[in-house]
Design an enzyme around this catalytic site. Structure first.
Site, PDB file in Angstrom:
ATOM      1  N   HIS A  38     -11.277  -3.964  10.307  1.00 17.78           N
ATOM      2  CA  HIS A  38     -11.978  -3.768   9.032  1.00 17.78           C
ATOM      3  C   HIS A  38     -13.161  -2.813   9.153  1.00 17.78           C
ATOM      4  O   HIS A  38     -13.971  -2.718   8.239  1.00 17.78           O
ATOM      5  CB  HIS A  38     -12.504  -5.098   8.488  1.00 17.78           C
ATOM      6  CG  HIS A  38     -11.477  -5.905   7.732  1.00 17.78           C
ATOM      7  ND1 HIS A  38     -10.159  -5.979   8.104  1.00 17.78           N
ATOM      8  CD2 HIS A  38     -11.580  -6.660   6.621  1.00 17.78           C
ATOM      9  CE1 HIS A  38      -9.510  -6.760   7.252  1.00 17.78           C
ATOM     10  NE2 HIS A  38     -10.349  -7.188   6.340  1.00 17.78           N
ATOM     11  N   GLU A  45       0.809  -1.219   0.000  1.00 17.49           N
ATOM     12  CA  GLU A  45       0.000   0.000   0.000  1.00 17.49           C
ATOM     13  C   GLU A  45       0.843   1.271   0.000  1.00 17.49           C
ATOM     14  O   GLU A  45       0.509   2.248  -0.672  1.00 17.49           O
ATOM     15  CB  GLU A  45      -0.966   0.018   1.194  1.00 17.49           C
ATOM     16  CG  GLU A  45      -2.121  -0.965   1.069  1.00 17.49           C
ATOM     17  CD  GLU A  45      -1.757  -2.378   1.497  1.00 17.49           C
ATOM     18  OE1 GLU A  45      -0.686  -2.565   2.113  1.00 17.49           O
ATOM     19  OE2 GLU A  45      -2.543  -3.296   1.217  1.00 17.49           O
TER      20      GLU A  45
END
Lengths: 322, 326
Positions: free
Chosen positions: B128, B58
């Site tokens: 999440h 990322e």
């Protein structure tokens, strides 16, 4: 073919520019201090001599050498360090963010290793546009332990991007010795991703140029990235503040040994003395003019402190109640 | 009219912009097969030079997008879960966002960061379920949270055309919302302009993202008892303070529902600005996640930390009964 006088001129320009800048720091004309690259000039000079004007670089917090070698105007660079509106970044970036997009300088970057993916993205865009530009990304030995550098080596190798990774191993990440911070080797990091690595004498501008020429040529021909590990030595402090804090991390003997291999002398011996003296005199004139230009330039208006925050020209709400 | 989902609207926005502007390209994990559906069909139509599957890196692919943008492209970067923004935060807030100012206006970094299904999808637990839009608004990065399919389309188009970095949060609670739309009439929605979804006279209910739908449901329930104006800022930074001011001129009372943690969340900023500068005839209320919330796994624990319709009803009833003490 190396141009000995040209390389000497660049090394000399960087050396004298920084010495003048340090004087201005001590005089209070440059605030915030700088990270001098005294001793490391040959890396910047050699790598940038292998690049074309349209090629690009990203640089580090210790970036004066790279920026000057890539062709930034010393006067506008000095004005930037002095925080003036005539500076490369109009006084908004200073020493650690100097950028000149017109000559391919995508910016010095103050976060160790953070510019490597930016260089890779710029290289990808060049390939996609059908251009044969190469991007050189400079970083120090400390950066080889940043995850983003390793992630970027992987991406650049996978996609065969025209990036030359230039590691300036000056032996220290601020005060931490390379061997105390880096398991394995710097070259080994690159080789693990299938990126060829060359270790070169970073005190010898011609040796750096020869290695950089090969890396740049390979990248331009579609051969993908490579890494140059340049063994160099920092003659001065990590930062001009170091003269205040005076941390001890190397002895006078070691310093003397390091300074004995001075890239200015190594390259200077390859240039006839008359020519060298002419170059020296010319550079003194350039830097006299640069300092005069910088200190004579206007300071920015406080009301404009957030000018350029957004590319669309908008400015945010005021923070303090007026 | 065609019935389309919020996700399909996002897909249509990217497709339309890629067709219109060859500089638009997509980076992300699994974007080729379109795991999130946002990038469905793009690889086949535009090819691997414009739709790039990245390794799980990322930081690198976020910085990579900055470099591509500096070279003239307009990348869209997709993150499958919002927590990945924490990994990339340096590359967004400290690099992309700062380039324009630090270079004295030489650089522009037109990158759009898109997070489909931001916020709680019950049962996905601590890593999440965050909805970190307040962080980006705080850092000054342009931050957008569309609530409806037409706004998802219009705001994503505007983000892709913007010359600055923009983070677009597509809330988990909104991505399944469908609407009957005239596809030919879909249009860009300017950043920084809020939307009054429902007019009212007693209280302004500012709702962010998926909570717009809760706000509208509660406002409908309370019709006859309280006249609720539902204001959706749509963009959290820059914020439509003028739009909020106009709404408070009509109502004088304020409730904010914000799916981020209470302390230093955007809800706090809205309440503070209203208190400092706007017309309030009563103390405002906030409905948020708790301070420092980490969402637990069990469904009833996850939901216990989310702003609820019951809390909204209670806050609305409370705020219309109070006034500043004389």
């Amino acid at each position: 073919m190396p141009d000995p006088a040209g390389l000497y001129r660049t090394v000399r320009l960087i050396r004298r520019f920084e010495q003048r800048a340090i004087e201005l720091v001590h005089a209070g004309e440059i605030v915030g201090g700088i990270h001098p690259c005294l001793g490391q000039e040959a890396v910047a000079a050699g790598v940038c001599a292998a690049l074309r004007p349209e090629d690009q670089i990203t640089s580090t917090h210790r970036g004066h050498g790279h920026v000057l070698a890539k062709g930034a105007d010393p006067a506008r660079m000095m004005a930037e360090l002095a925080g003036r509106t005539t500076g490369l970044n109009r006084g908004r970036g200073g020493s650690m963010h100097a950028a000149d997009f017109g000559v391919g300088i995508l910016g010095a970057n103050a976060i160790v290793g953070a510019a490597t993916p930016i260089a890779a993205g710029a290289a990808w865009a060049a390939v996609r546009a059908g251009a044969d530009r190469v991007v050189a990304t400079f970083f120090g030995d400390g950066a080889v332990n940043q995850g983003v550098v390793l992630e970027t080596l992987n991406l650049a190798a996978l996609w065969r991007l025209p990036v030359v990774f230039v590691c300036e191993d000056n032996g220290f990440a601020t005060s931490t010795r390379t061997e105390a911070a880096t398991a394995g080797t710097i070259a080994g990091r690159a080789e693990a991703f299938g990126v060829p690595a060359t270790r070169v004498d970073g005190m010898d501008a011609q040796a750096v140029l020869a290695a950089a020429d090969a890396a740049v040529a390979a990248a331009r021909a579609g051969g993908g990235p490579s890494l140059l590990e340049c063994a160099t030595y920092r003659f001065d402090a990590h930062h001009t503040w170091e003269h205040v804090a005076r941390p001890r991390y190397r002895g006078e003997d070691e310093l003397a040994r390091g300074r004995a291999r001075d890239p200015l002398e190594i390259q200077g011996e390859r240039v006839p003395s008359a020519e060298r003296e002419a170059i020296d005199a010319e550079i003194e004139q350039v830097l006299d003019d640069a300092v005069r230009f910088a200190l004579g330039s206007p300071r920015p208006e406080p009301a404009d402190a957030l000018e350029f925050l957004y590319a669309d020209g908008s400015r945010p709400r005021a923070g303090a109640l007026s | 009219m065609t019935n389309i989902s919020y996700l399909k609207a996002l897909n249509r926005a990217v497709t339309d912009e890629m067709a219109r502007d060859p500089a638009v390209c997509v980076f992300g994990e699994d974007v080729g097969v379109a795991v999130t559906n946002v990038t469905a069909g793009l690889l086949k139509r535009f090819g691997p030079d414009r739709v790039v599957d990245t390794p799980i890196s990322e930081q690198a692919f976020t910085g990579f997008a900055t470099g591509a943008a500096l070279a003239g492209l307009r990348p869209l970067v997709e993150y499958q879960i919002p927590a990945l923004l924490y990994l990339a935060f340096e590359q967004i807030a400290d690099q992309a966002h700062k380039f324009s100012l630090m270079t004295g206006g030489q650089a522009r970094v037109p990158v759009t960061y898109l997070v489909p299904s931001s916020g709680s999808r019950p049962g996905w637990a601590g890593q999440h379920s965050d909805h970190p839009y307040s962080l980006f608004a705080h850092a000054g990065v342009k931050t957008v949270v569309p609530a409806t399919p037409e706004d998802a389309y219009g705001l994503l188009v505007s983000a892709l055309r913007c010359d600055d970095p923009v983070v677009v949060f597509a809330p988990a609670g909104a991505v399944g919302v469908r609407a009957d739309l005239d596809l030919a009439a879909l249009a860009p929605v300017p950043l920084g302009v809020g939307r009054v979804h429902r007019a009212g006279t007693d209280v302004t209910l500012v709702a962010v993202g998926a909570h717009v739908h809760d706000a509208l449901a509660v406002a409908a329930e309370l019709e006859g008892e309280i006249s609720v104006e539902v204001f959706d800022p749509r963009t959290l930074h820059p914020f439509d303070w003028a739009g909020l001011a106009a709404s408070l001129e009509r109502t004088g009372r304020l409730v904010v529902v914000d799916d981020s943690n209470r302390s230093c969340g955007i809800g706090g900023e809205i309440v503070a600005t209203a208190a400092e500068q706007l017309r309030l005839t009563a103390p405002p209320r906030r409905v948020t996640r708790p301070d420092g919330a980490v969402l637990p796994f069990a469904r009833e624990l996850d939901l216990a930390l989310q702003p609820s319709r019951e809390q909204l009803r209670a806050a609305l009833r409370s705020v219309v009964k109070t006034a500043w003490e004389a």
